[in-house]
Design an enzyme around this catalytic site. Structure first.
Site, mmCIF file in Angstrom:
data_model
loop_
_atom_site.group_PDB
_atom_site.id
_atom_site.type_symbol
_atom_site.label_atom_id
_atom_site.label_comp_id
_atom_site.label_asym_id
_atom_site.label_seq_id
_atom_site.Cartn_x
_atom_site.Cartn_y
_atom_site.Cartn_z
ATOM 1 N N GLN A 1 -2.283 -6.036 4.117
ATOM 2 C CA GLN A 1 -0.904 -5.989 4.500
ATOM 3 C C GLN A 1 -0.312 -7.387 4.621
ATOM 4 O O GLN A 1 -0.835 -8.348 4.982
ATOM 5 C CB GLN A 1 -0.598 -4.981 5.473
ATOM 6 C CG GLN A 1 -0.677 -3.532 5.205
ATOM 7 C CD GLN A 1 -0.409 -2.706 6.545
ATOM 8 O OE1 GLN A 1 -0.090 -3.440 7.455
ATOM 9 N NE2 GLN A 1 -0.975 -1.289 6.399
ATOM 10 N N GLN B 1 0.898 -9.272 2.196
ATOM 11 C CA GLN B 1 0.145 -10.204 0.904
ATOM 12 C C GLN B 1 1.052 -9.960 -0.232
ATOM 13 O O GLN B 1 0.351 -10.419 -1.321
ATOM 14 C CB GLN B 1 -1.529 -10.036 1.015
ATOM 15 C CG GLN B 1 -2.142 -10.368 2.225
ATOM 16 C CD GLN B 1 -3.637 -10.136 1.828
ATOM 17 O OE1 GLN B 1 -4.030 -10.021 0.700
ATOM 18 N NE2 GLN B 1 -4.292 -10.031 3.133
ATOM 19 N N GLY B 2 1.811 -9.018 -0.109
ATOM 20 C CA GLY B 2 2.566 -8.955 -1.502
ATOM 21 C C GLY B 2 1.989 -7.672 -2.312
ATOM 22 O O GLY B 2 2.499 -7.463 -3.636
ATOM 23 N N ALA C 1 4.375 -4.820 -3.325
ATOM 24 C CA ALA C 1 5.464 -5.156 -4.246
ATOM 25 C C ALA C 1 4.808 -5.164 -5.818
ATOM 26 O O ALA C 1 5.528 -4.661 -6.716
ATOM 27 C CB ALA C 1 6.100 -6.502 -4.239
ATOM 28 N N GLU D 1 10.023 10.326 -1.811
ATOM 29 C CA GLU D 1 10.123 11.325 -0.819
ATOM 30 C C GLU D 1 10.081 10.840 0.558
ATOM 31 O O GLU D 1 9.177 10.237 0.991
ATOM 32 C CB GLU D 1 8.966 12.131 -1.354
ATOM 33 C CG GLU D 1 8.537 13.299 -0.206
ATOM 34 C CD GLU D 1 7.453 14.086 -0.476
ATOM 35 O OE1 GLU D 1 6.908 14.790 0.509
ATOM 36 O OE2 GLU D 1 6.694 13.884 -1.540
#
EC number: 2.3.1.48
Length: 404
Positions: free
Chosen positions: A233, A235-236, A239, A261
């Site tokens: 987590q 660390q991109g 995205a 959702e």
């Protein structure tokens, strides 16, 4: 006397979040280190109190081989409640509770689990390779790959049954999906690395997407579960995962728009960042246009080119208008603030989806107390607080955009 007994039993009670440890094992040597990660929640397995009774110095080990996710489950403790000595009180069935949620075939012998680690050397990711990228960490470049697959891919069903166990501990209100429904698709993130001269893979995270029918002849993909495992987590990867999915959607004329959702706050922030970054490249979202207010050109362009739905387009507009606004210019900032507050005031108008959402969430008397019975000053106070909360969230997205 009862107080003494209660005090003595307190040592046999613990918080499940404190005693459960996960580990992704790439090499047998990893078993001897102190690396691992804790759950964010355990209530979906151990109840609302997230407590376990009956053990002293309890440790729950859930280890996974990094690629195949073959699983080892074990508990250790230095003492255990005895029904004979404690008025029939029994220790909680920890293994039983966990074994209901993880698929059969997990290891209970550390030696057998250690032997299974070597099988990861032959692991190959499932499905179609969509994207590769690198992340700089600790002075070196690490390589990652994103794949798309479905449940029919050989071997994936068993792998997914192990992968999805993580959501119970990291996604609130999570539930396992019906993988036999062929409208599900899966996006997987792996780290690709070398070990002893061989190319190896480690599981990083995943996303599930369900394709809904959109009248009359199109589809509306809905993002359901998104999880990047804790060691990866910030660390991109999220995205990259979301943008990879978007890229696949852009050229598909059958897709009307993309929905999510029940997004968590963390995912909504990620979505806002990716969507805002993409909209910044659109003509209708240039700073001079943003300062003139929200318009249909933004809706048309973002829906056509980026497959965004109207609600998310409006949200991105507010983020980018805030970014483009000179906060030291009183008139300019006031116009931005009033524009956002007009949108926040919609539930009070007793129409639109926001009001309908409140109707579903609140009992009639609660809704009446929340809206109809508010005095004008109370409504202004509510709107000001809502504006502050909203812009605080937006500012975190803008901070990340400014780092791009």
């Amino acid at each position: 006397m009862a107080g003494i007994i209660h005090s003595a039993l307190e040592q046999y009670k613990c918080d499940a979040n404190d005693v459960l440890i996960f580990k992704l094992v790439r090499d047998v040597a990893d078993l001897g280190n102190n690396e691992g990660f804790r759950p964010e929640m355990c209530h979906q397995v151990f109840g609302d109190q997230e407590s376990i009774f009956g053990y002293k110095d309890l440790c729950i080990q859930m280890y996974y081989t990094a690629a195949r996710l073959n699983t080892y489950l074990n508990i250790t403790y230095t003492g255990k409640v005895s029904p004979d000595k404690n008025d029939g009180l029994k220790p909680d069935d920890v293994i039983g509770a966990l074994s209901k949620e993880i698929p059969p075939g997990y290891y209970t012998s550390i030696d057998d689990f250690s032997a299974s680690v070597a099988k990861d050397a032959t692991f190959k990711p499932f499905g179609e390779l969509l994207h590769t990228y690198t992340v700089g960490k600790e002075g070196r470049e690490r390589q990652f790959e994103i794949y798309r697959t479905d449940i029919a891919c050989p071997g994936f069903r068993d792998y997914h049954s192990r992968l999805q166990t993580f959501i119970l501990f990291f996604i609130d209100a999570a539930s396992y999906i019906d993988v036999d429904d062929d409208r599900w698709s899966f996006y997987l993130v792996f780290e690709k690395y070398k070990h002893d001269g061989s190319v190896m893979y480690a599981t990083v995270g995943y996303m599930t997407v369900y394709s809904y029918y959109a009248y009359p002849s199109r589809v509306r993909p809905r993002i359901s579960q998104v999880l990047i495992l804790p060691p990866f987590q910030k660390q991109g990867h999220g995205a990259h995962l979301l943008q990879t999915f978007y890229n696949r959607c852009y050229g598909d004329s059958e897709i009307l728009d993309i929905t999510v959702e029940d997004p968590s706050e963390d995912f909504q922030r990620l979505r806002d960042f990716v969507d805002a970054r993409n909209c910044m490249a659109l003509k209708s979202f240039k700073p001079d246009k943003l300062r003139k207010g929200f318009d249909e050109d933004m809706v048309r362009e973002a829906r056509t080119k980026l497959k965004l739905n109207r609600r998310q387009i409006r949200r991105v507009y507010e983020i980018l208008r805030m970014k483009a606004t000179d906060h030291t210019n009183k008139k300019e900032y006031t116009q931005f603030r009033l524009d956002v507050k007009r949108r926040l005031n919609i539930p009070f108008q007793k129409n639109g989806r926001d009001f309908e959402k409140l109707q579903k969430a609140l009992a009639p008397d609660e809704l009446s107390a929340t809206l109809s019975c508010m005095t004008l000053p109370q409504r202004h106070q509510y709107l000001e607080k809502a504006f502050e909360d909203t812009t605080e969230v937006y500012s975190r997205v803008i901070e990340r955009l400014n780092m791009c």
